[in-house]
Motif scaffolding. Structure first.
Motif, short mmCIF file in Angstrom:
data_model
loop_
_atom_site.label_atom_id
_atom_site.label_comp_id
_atom_site.label_asym_id
_atom_site.label_seq_id
_atom_site.Cartn_x
_atom_site.Cartn_y
_atom_site.Cartn_z
N LEU A 169 -17.43 -17.66 12.55
CA LEU A 169 -17.97 -16.64 12.19
C LEU A 169 -16.84 -15.23 13.30
O LEU A 169 -16.57 -14.38 13.06
CB LEU A 169 -19.38 -16.67 12.41
CG LEU A 169 -20.18 -15.47 12.18
CD1 LEU A 169 -20.10 -14.71 10.91
CD2 LEU A 169 -21.59 -15.14 12.26
N GLY A 170 -16.71 -15.28 14.48
CA GLY A 170 -15.65 -15.47 14.85
C GLY A 170 -15.04 -14.37 14.36
O GLY A 170 -14.02 -13.46 14.53
N ALA A 228 -13.43 -14.38 11.91
CA ALA A 228 -13.73 -14.11 10.43
C ALA A 228 -13.77 -12.92 10.65
O ALA A 228 -13.07 -11.49 10.24
CB ALA A 228 -14.50 -14.09 9.17
N ALA A 229 -14.91 -12.30 11.59
CA ALA A 229 -14.87 -10.96 11.77
C ALA A 229 -13.99 -10.20 12.84
O ALA A 229 -13.70 -8.80 12.71
CB ALA A 229 -16.44 -11.22 12.84
N GLY A 230 -13.31 -11.07 13.54
CA GLY A 230 -12.16 -10.70 14.21
C GLY A 230 -10.91 -9.97 13.46
O GLY A 230 -10.47 -9.11 13.45
N GLY A 239 -11.32 -9.25 10.25
CA GLY A 239 -12.13 -7.79 9.47
C GLY A 239 -11.71 -6.95 9.93
O GLY A 239 -11.38 -5.51 9.57
N PHE A 240 -11.59 -7.33 11.31
CA PHE A 240 -11.94 -5.94 12.37
C PHE A 240 -10.29 -5.54 12.48
O PHE A 240 -10.10 -4.47 12.22
CB PHE A 240 -12.31 -5.99 13.44
CG PHE A 240 -11.90 -5.17 14.65
CD1 PHE A 240 -12.82 -3.85 14.92
CD2 PHE A 240 -11.43 -5.26 15.88
CE1 PHE A 240 -13.10 -2.53 15.68
CE2 PHE A 240 -11.71 -4.21 16.55
CZ PHE A 240 -11.69 -2.49 15.82
#
Length: 114
Positions: free
Chosen positions: A97-98, A100-102, A104-105
């Motif tokens: 999840l981390g 994927a968030a990175g 995406g950012f």
């Protein structure tokens, strides 16, 4: 003397006629030979075309088999990579999840900068 000239021109005329007949016979033989040569060359060309076509079909089949084998290998590698990625996500859902968030950012930053 006049008779000698007349008989001389008759002989020359007969010789020309014989030469003309001989030339016509030679031309007929030559035409026959050219016709036969044309037929033989046509047949040779047809046979060469068939051989080249068969060789091309064989090479195409060989290349098709190689391409299909490489596609199957690539599909197997993709399935393996997908299964490994899925296993990693199942083992570490927080890290996945981390990440994927990175990602995406970063994509958001890149697209916003235009």
């Amino acid at each position: 003397m006049a008779q000698t000239t007349t008989s001389g021109s008759k002989a020359a005329s007969e010789a020309k006629g014989a030469d003309t007949d001989d030339i016509q016979k030679q031309l007929a033989v030559l035409q026959k030979d050219v016709s036969e040569l044309t037929r033989v060359m046509t047949e040779y060309g047809r046979l060469q075309g068939e051989q080249l076509q068969a060789a091309a079909k064989g090479k195409a089949a060989e290349l098709k088999g190689e391409a299909e084998a490489r596609i199957a290998d690539a599909e197997a590698q993709m399935r393996d990579a997908y299964m490994r990625a899925e296993g990693a996500v199942r083992e570490n859902p927080g890290a996945a999840l981390g990440i994927a968030a990175g990602v995406g950012f970063v994509i958001g930053l890149l697209t916003a900068r235009r």
